[in-house]
Design a protein around this motif. Structure first.
Motif, mmCIF file in Angstrom:
data_model
loop_
_atom_site.group_PDB
_atom_site.id
_atom_site.type_symbol
_atom_site.label_atom_id
_atom_site.label_comp_id
_atom_site.label_asym_id
_atom_site.label_seq_id
_atom_site.Cartn_x
_atom_site.Cartn_y
_atom_site.Cartn_z
ATOM 1 N N CYS A 35 52.657 42.551 71.270
ATOM 2 C CA CYS A 35 52.052 40.906 71.126
ATOM 3 C C CYS A 35 51.167 41.020 70.215
ATOM 4 O O CYS A 35 50.714 39.829 69.379
ATOM 5 C CB CYS A 35 51.136 40.646 71.887
ATOM 6 N N PRO B 296 50.292 41.363 65.593
ATOM 7 C CA PRO B 296 51.624 39.906 64.116
ATOM 8 C C PRO B 296 52.505 40.419 63.785
ATOM 9 O O PRO B 296 52.816 41.810 63.962
ATOM 10 C CB PRO B 296 49.769 39.943 63.710
ATOM 11 N N TYR C 156 49.816 32.252 64.973
ATOM 12 C CA TYR C 156 49.142 33.594 65.453
ATOM 13 C C TYR C 156 50.512 34.045 66.616
ATOM 14 O O TYR C 156 49.838 34.545 67.672
ATOM 15 C CB TYR C 156 47.965 33.779 66.089
ATOM 16 N N ARG D 200 41.938 51.404 72.887
ATOM 17 C CA ARG D 200 41.113 50.114 72.049
ATOM 18 C C ARG D 200 39.892 51.068 72.340
ATOM 19 O O ARG D 200 39.446 51.486 73.695
ATOM 20 C CB ARG D 200 40.901 48.391 72.390
ATOM 21 N N TYR E 117 35.965 51.024 72.878
ATOM 22 C CA TYR E 117 34.386 50.185 72.874
ATOM 23 C C TYR E 117 32.684 51.050 72.718
ATOM 24 O O TYR E 117 33.359 52.524 73.370
ATOM 25 C CB TYR E 117 34.440 50.346 74.674
ATOM 26 N N ALA F 59 32.381 43.544 76.576
ATOM 27 C CA ALA F 59 34.037 44.010 75.818
ATOM 28 C C ALA F 59 33.911 42.241 75.729
ATOM 29 O O ALA F 59 33.722 41.487 77.214
ATOM 30 C CB ALA F 59 35.041 44.127 76.583
ATOM 31 N N GLU G 263 39.032 38.269 74.158
ATOM 32 C CA GLU G 263 39.596 37.923 73.099
ATOM 33 C C GLU G 263 40.345 36.797 73.253
ATOM 34 O O GLU G 263 41.184 36.934 74.051
ATOM 35 C CB GLU G 263 40.790 38.664 71.788
ATOM 36 N N THR H 294 41.218 42.852 76.183
ATOM 37 C CA THR H 294 40.041 42.916 77.084
ATOM 38 C C THR H 294 40.625 41.713 78.010
ATOM 39 O O THR H 294 39.777 41.502 79.318
ATOM 40 C CB THR H 294 39.278 41.953 75.863
ATOM 41 N N ASP I 160 28.104 51.854 62.937
ATOM 42 C CA ASP I 160 29.313 51.947 64.061
ATOM 43 C C ASP I 160 29.422 50.353 64.107
ATOM 44 O O ASP I 160 29.303 49.533 64.373
ATOM 45 C CB ASP I 160 28.668 51.854 65.577
HETATM 46 P P1 FAD Z 1 44.000 42.384 70.660
HETATM 47 O O1 FAD Z 1 45.189 42.161 71.444
HETATM 48 O O2 FAD Z 1 44.024 44.087 69.619
HETATM 49 O O3 FAD Z 1 43.550 41.061 69.473
HETATM 50 C C1 FAD Z 1 42.753 41.388 68.408
HETATM 51 C C2 FAD Z 1 43.160 40.974 67.302
HETATM 52 O O4 FAD Z 1 43.659 41.263 66.545
HETATM 53 C C3 FAD Z 1 42.382 39.524 68.139
HETATM 54 O O5 FAD Z 1 42.142 38.802 67.665
HETATM 55 C C4 FAD Z 1 43.126 38.666 65.854
HETATM 56 O O6 FAD Z 1 42.168 38.539 65.074
HETATM 57 C C5 FAD Z 1 44.397 39.703 65.888
HETATM 58 N N1 FAD Z 1 45.908 39.816 66.453
HETATM 59 C C6 FAD Z 1 45.916 39.354 67.702
HETATM 60 N N2 FAD Z 1 47.698 39.773 67.299
HETATM 61 C C7 FAD Z 1 47.777 38.556 67.179
HETATM 62 C C8 FAD Z 1 48.631 38.012 66.439
HETATM 63 N N3 FAD Z 1 50.152 38.025 67.463
HETATM 64 N N4 FAD Z 1 48.643 37.000 65.224
HETATM 65 C C9 FAD Z 1 47.601 37.815 64.877
HETATM 66 N N5 FAD Z 1 46.433 38.337 64.811
HETATM 67 C C10 FAD Z 1 46.467 38.665 66.129
HETATM 68 N N6 FAD Z 1 34.432 45.100 71.006
HETATM 69 C C11 FAD Z 1 33.862 45.171 71.852
HETATM 70 O O7 FAD Z 1 33.585 43.772 72.560
HETATM 71 N N7 FAD Z 1 32.898 45.861 72.448
HETATM 72 C C12 FAD Z 1 32.160 46.958 71.805
HETATM 73 O O8 FAD Z 1 30.898 47.478 72.459
HETATM 74 C C13 FAD Z 1 33.425 47.327 71.124
HETATM 75 N N8 FAD Z 1 32.965 48.686 69.932
HETATM 76 C C14 FAD Z 1 34.129 48.969 69.934
HETATM 77 C C15 FAD Z 1 33.946 50.399 68.647
HETATM 78 C C16 FAD Z 1 34.708 50.532 67.933
HETATM 79 C C17 FAD Z 1 34.650 52.295 67.249
HETATM 80 C C18 FAD Z 1 36.010 49.973 67.330
HETATM 81 C C19 FAD Z 1 37.042 49.933 66.539
HETATM 82 C C20 FAD Z 1 36.294 48.671 68.029
HETATM 83 C C21 FAD Z 1 34.813 48.232 68.846
HETATM 84 N N9 FAD Z 1 35.120 47.106 69.494
HETATM 85 C C22 FAD Z 1 34.969 46.739 70.071
HETATM 86 C C23 FAD Z 1 36.605 46.091 69.337
HETATM 87 C C24 FAD Z 1 38.096 46.630 70.481
HETATM 88 O O9 FAD Z 1 38.256 48.170 69.720
HETATM 89 C C25 FAD Z 1 38.700 45.902 70.624
HETATM 90 O O10 FAD Z 1 39.655 45.649 68.925
HETATM 91 C C26 FAD Z 1 39.027 44.712 70.750
HETATM 92 O O11 FAD Z 1 38.207 44.469 72.265
HETATM 93 C C27 FAD Z 1 39.922 43.798 70.865
HETATM 94 O O12 FAD Z 1 41.230 44.487 71.961
HETATM 95 P P2 FAD Z 1 42.376 42.829 72.276
HETATM 96 O O13 FAD Z 1 43.397 44.316 72.595
HETATM 97 O O14 FAD Z 1 41.645 43.095 73.351
HETATM 98 O O15 FAD Z 1 43.026 42.927 71.385
#
Ligand code: FAD
Length: 692
Positions: free
Chosen positions: A373, A375, A415, A449, A451, A468, A471, A487, A690
């Motif tokens: 999924c 980029p 996206y 990922r 948290y 969390a 997204e 998420t 953090d």
């Molecule tokens: P993903 O699928 O990974 O997408 C994340 C982002 O990537 C999207 O919003 C977008 O901007 C981009 N993206 C994805 N796919 C595409 C595409 N095809 N085209 C363009 N852009 C794209 N999050 C919290 O909510 N709470 C926390 O406490 C928290 N703590 C964290 C601590 C650390 C140390 C770190 C590194 C991150 C933390 N995060 C936290 C963020 C969390 O790890 C995730 O990154 C977040 O929840 C998104 O994950 P996801 O898999 O749902 O989204």
């Protein structure tokens, strides 16, 4: 009790015996690629840690080392390695820095080139797999095989290439590549091209990489006299269909990360970044739900796993791709009908790594092991062009691969993921000529990922909480809403826990029961990552916390812990939390809980809020911080710890600037002197971040 010789011999025997047992378990007798990324375990897999020997054994003379935390540096190294072979016929391989020793860099043959693709992590630190290399090469007097001193330029025969991955919102931008480059220069090594720098903070990482690599290849051609040839695609992996096996066969991986999980004995190994614990979710709820946003709170139980955490650590969630996107990719590649066909994936070259265990199925690979999924890379589109289903599609994808602006307009700004891109380039057509190996080469390994744990280990030793935001990004003028993988997976689990039979948030249909239904009930694969983001050991020390949005997660844990200590009769110091969100009535996280903590902590706890959309003027945490300048500075003078969590791109930087200003104004200093004091707070660990 002292150990006698016999005890020691028995112990040594046990250790060696279990090491052998684990090696067999991890790699199997026929499948040496069952687990990847094991770093030091390379030695266990029978591979030498000597760079020169390893390159000679594999008949290579270019090695692309990577220092990678989230997989991007590893991906770049692997792309460069493939390009070196395809465009220039170089004998090239990648190397995980933690799998090698570097003492004999002074003996690397002159026809050899070493490349370093290095991500900078956190506060200018090396990634976990690059720590030893970094410490060795930047040390005052690294000891090389021939014993020459730094002044004698021991690496004068070494040619190297360098690229760094960083984020300009951090103070130590790209410090890894800068420091390693400076160290190599000091040791006499010769760089080919410039030391490239990619900037994630500006969102230009991929384009920085692409433009740097073209200048690097030019320099390489000139320095070494390389001949460029028509790029020839050679699959890195052989895919063999196994008619003798079905998904029901015991030996077939259906998404299990290793052989222990396959055999239903995940506990056979310690749970860590290579072996997730399938943890039950005790409870889950939505902290707020609005038209376009929602936020989850989940309590994940670690009991029986031997995993432990301390307040401030991170929990890593291993995601599963949504069924809708798995099916989309299978369909556009023309392999939907054989999604459950069992295949063996093996490296075409002994130096390539298969990023998942096999035999497995197409479905399991795309669902559990590959970021489908994410980029799309422009370079990958260019590689797909020869396999387009029609001349028109070929011309279109070639354009997207070569024209940065068109690519941004039609792919990145939409996206799109890879399957959506292929659908858009050739509507209704099937890209059946793309070798499946190329898909595996062009997409990255799925990443857990992180948290920030929002519970205190003092209060609930075995249960970690996460906070969390789900997204969901509506692309302006676009055709779809981008849904975060992990998420939304967590959201589906929450819906299941609350009685929905077959939850499909936004039609994403995740396979919630996991491979062989082993995640049934409500379970999620996790591991713990320990962090340095910690409360002072002395609870009487004052603390100031800045945590807007989900940045409040670790601070809920900090305050929960201090409230419990106070209830136990301990003296607790001043505890100030700056929290920000859009509206008090909408996304004020843990609004009721703070009241309970207030009762326990009394005047020692102060919550200062900034609601950006409640008034005529936007107010953020850094504004509130400035309003409380005198109190903040007073506490800093008393040795307060200052913590920031959440958005790295804007908030963390602005808070840093605001604090410098506060210190300067309160103490009658210049801004520069104020900033210096903040820097000193950072280096003495009194200012901790953090951020993500
Ligand atoms: P993903 O699928 O990974 O997408 C994340 C982002 O990537 C999207 O919003 C977008 O901007 C981009 N993206 C994805 N796919 C595409 C595409 N095809 N085209 C363009 N852009 C794209 N999050 C919290 O909510 N709470 C926390 O406490 C928290 N703590 C964290 C601590 C650390 C140390 C770190 C590194 C991150 C933390 N995060 C936290 C963020 C969390 O790890 C995730 O990154 C977040 O929840 C998104 O994950 P996801 O898999 O749902 O989204």
């Amino acid at each position: 009790m002292a150990l006698d010789l016999l005890d020691i011999l028995v112990l040594v025997g046990l250790v060696l015996g279990s090491a052998y047992f684990f090696r067999e378990k991890l790699f199997g007798k026929s499948d040496k690629t069952a687990i990847t990324g094991l770093g030091k375990n390379a030695a266990k897999a029978g591979k030498t840690r000597n760079i020169i020997e390893r390159m000679q054994q594999s008949d290579k003379n270019v090695m692309w080392f990577y220092g990678s935390q989230t997989g991007t540096a590893e991906d770049y190294a692997s792309r460069l390695s493939k390009e070196a072979g395809a465009r220039f016929g170089l004998k090239s391989m990648t190397g995980d820095l933690e799998e090698y020793d570097f003492e004999n860099l002074d003996e690397v043959p002159e026809d050899t080139v070493l490349a370093f693709v290095l991500a900078t992590y956190g506060e200018g630190e090396p990634t976990d797999n690059a720590v030893e290399f970094y410490e060795f090469i930047t040390g005052d007097e690294p000891m090389f095989s021939k014993g020459e001193s730094v002044e004698e330029k021991p690496l004068r025969n070494l040619k190297y290439i360098a690229f760094g991955l960083g984020n300009n919102t951090y103070e130590h931008y790209n410090s890894m590549v800068r420091r390693v480059d400076a160290a190599l220069q000091k040791l006499g090594a010769t760089r080919i091209g410039t030391a490239g720098e990619g900037d994630d903070g500006a969102g230009t990482m991929e384009e920085d990489f692409l433009s740097w690599k073209e200048t690097m290849w030019e320099a390489y051609k000139n320095d070494v006299g390389l001949e460029e040839r028509e790029a020839v695609y050679e699959p890195a992996f052989q895919i063999k269909e196994r008619e003798d096996l079905t998904p029901e066969s015991d030996s077939v991986y259906l998404g299990e990360p290793n052989s222990f999980h396959l055999e239903g004995n995940a506990k056979g190994l310690p749970f860590n970044a290579h072996n997730p614990f399938i943890a039950p979710i005790d409870s889950s709820k939505e902290l707020f739900t609005t038209k376009d946003r929602n936020c989850l709170h989940m309590e994940i139980n670690l009991k029986g796993s031997n995993l432990s955490y301390t307040t401030g650590d991170h929990v890593a969630v291993w995601p599963t791709n949504p069924g809708r996107e798995v099916l989309r990719l299978l369909t556009v590649l023309g392999i939907a009908e054989k999604k459950d066909t069992v295949i063996n994936v093996s490296p075409a070259d002994s130096t390539a790594k298969v990023p998942f265990p096999t035999p497995t199925t197409y479905d399991a690979i795309l669902r559990y092991h590959i970021e489908i999924c994410a980029p799309v890379s422009r370079q990958f589109l260019a590689q797909l062009a020869p396999f387009a289903p029609s001349d028109e599609a070929k011309a279109k994808i070639e354009l997207l691969g070569s024209d940065k602006d068109e690519f941004h307009k039609q792919v990145a700004n939409q996206y799109f993921n890879i399957a959506q891109t292929l659908e858009a380039v050739a509507p209704g057509q099937i890209w059946k000529n793309i070798p499946f190996s190329l898909i595996l080469e062009g997409l990255t390994k799925i990443q857990p990922r992180y948290y920030s744990i929002s519970s205190s280990s003092h209060v609930q030793k075995d249960v970690v909480a996460i906070t969390a935001v789900v997204e969901s990004i509506t692309v302006p003028g676009g055709t779809h809403v981008l849904k975060g993988v992990t998420t939304n997976y967590l959201l589906a689990l929450k819906q299941k826990q609350h009685g929905e039979e077959d939850p499909e948030p936004n039609g994403l249909n995740y396979n919630l029961t996991g491979p062989r239904n082993r995640y049934d009930g409500v379970h999620v694969p996790v591991h713990i990552r320990h962090s340095n983001f910690k409360l002072p050991t002395d609870p009487t020390k004052p603390i100031i916390m800045i945590g807007p949005g989900t940045g409040v997660a670790p601070f809920r844990a900090f305050v929960q812990e201090r409230a419990a200590l106070a209830q136990e009769g301990q003296e607790v110091g001043k505890t100030i939390l700056f929290f920000g969100c859009r509206k008090e009535s909408e996304d004020f996280l843990y609004a009721d809980e703070w009241k309970q903590y207030q009762e326990a902590l009394g005047d020692n706890f102060k919550l200062i809020t900034a609601f950006s959309r409640d008034g005529p003027k936007k107010v953020y945490v850094q504004h509130r911080l400035e309003e409380h300048a005198a109190e903040v500075d007073e506490l800093l003078k008393k040795g307060a710890y200052f913590y920031v969590c959440g958005d790295a791109a804007h908030m963390a930087r602005e808070v840093n600037t605001a604090l410098g200003r506060i210190v300067a104004e309160q103490r009658g200093l210049t801004i520069q002197q104020g900033d210096e004091i903040v820097k000193r707070l950072r280096s003495s660990n009194l200012y901790q971040e953090d951020v993500w």
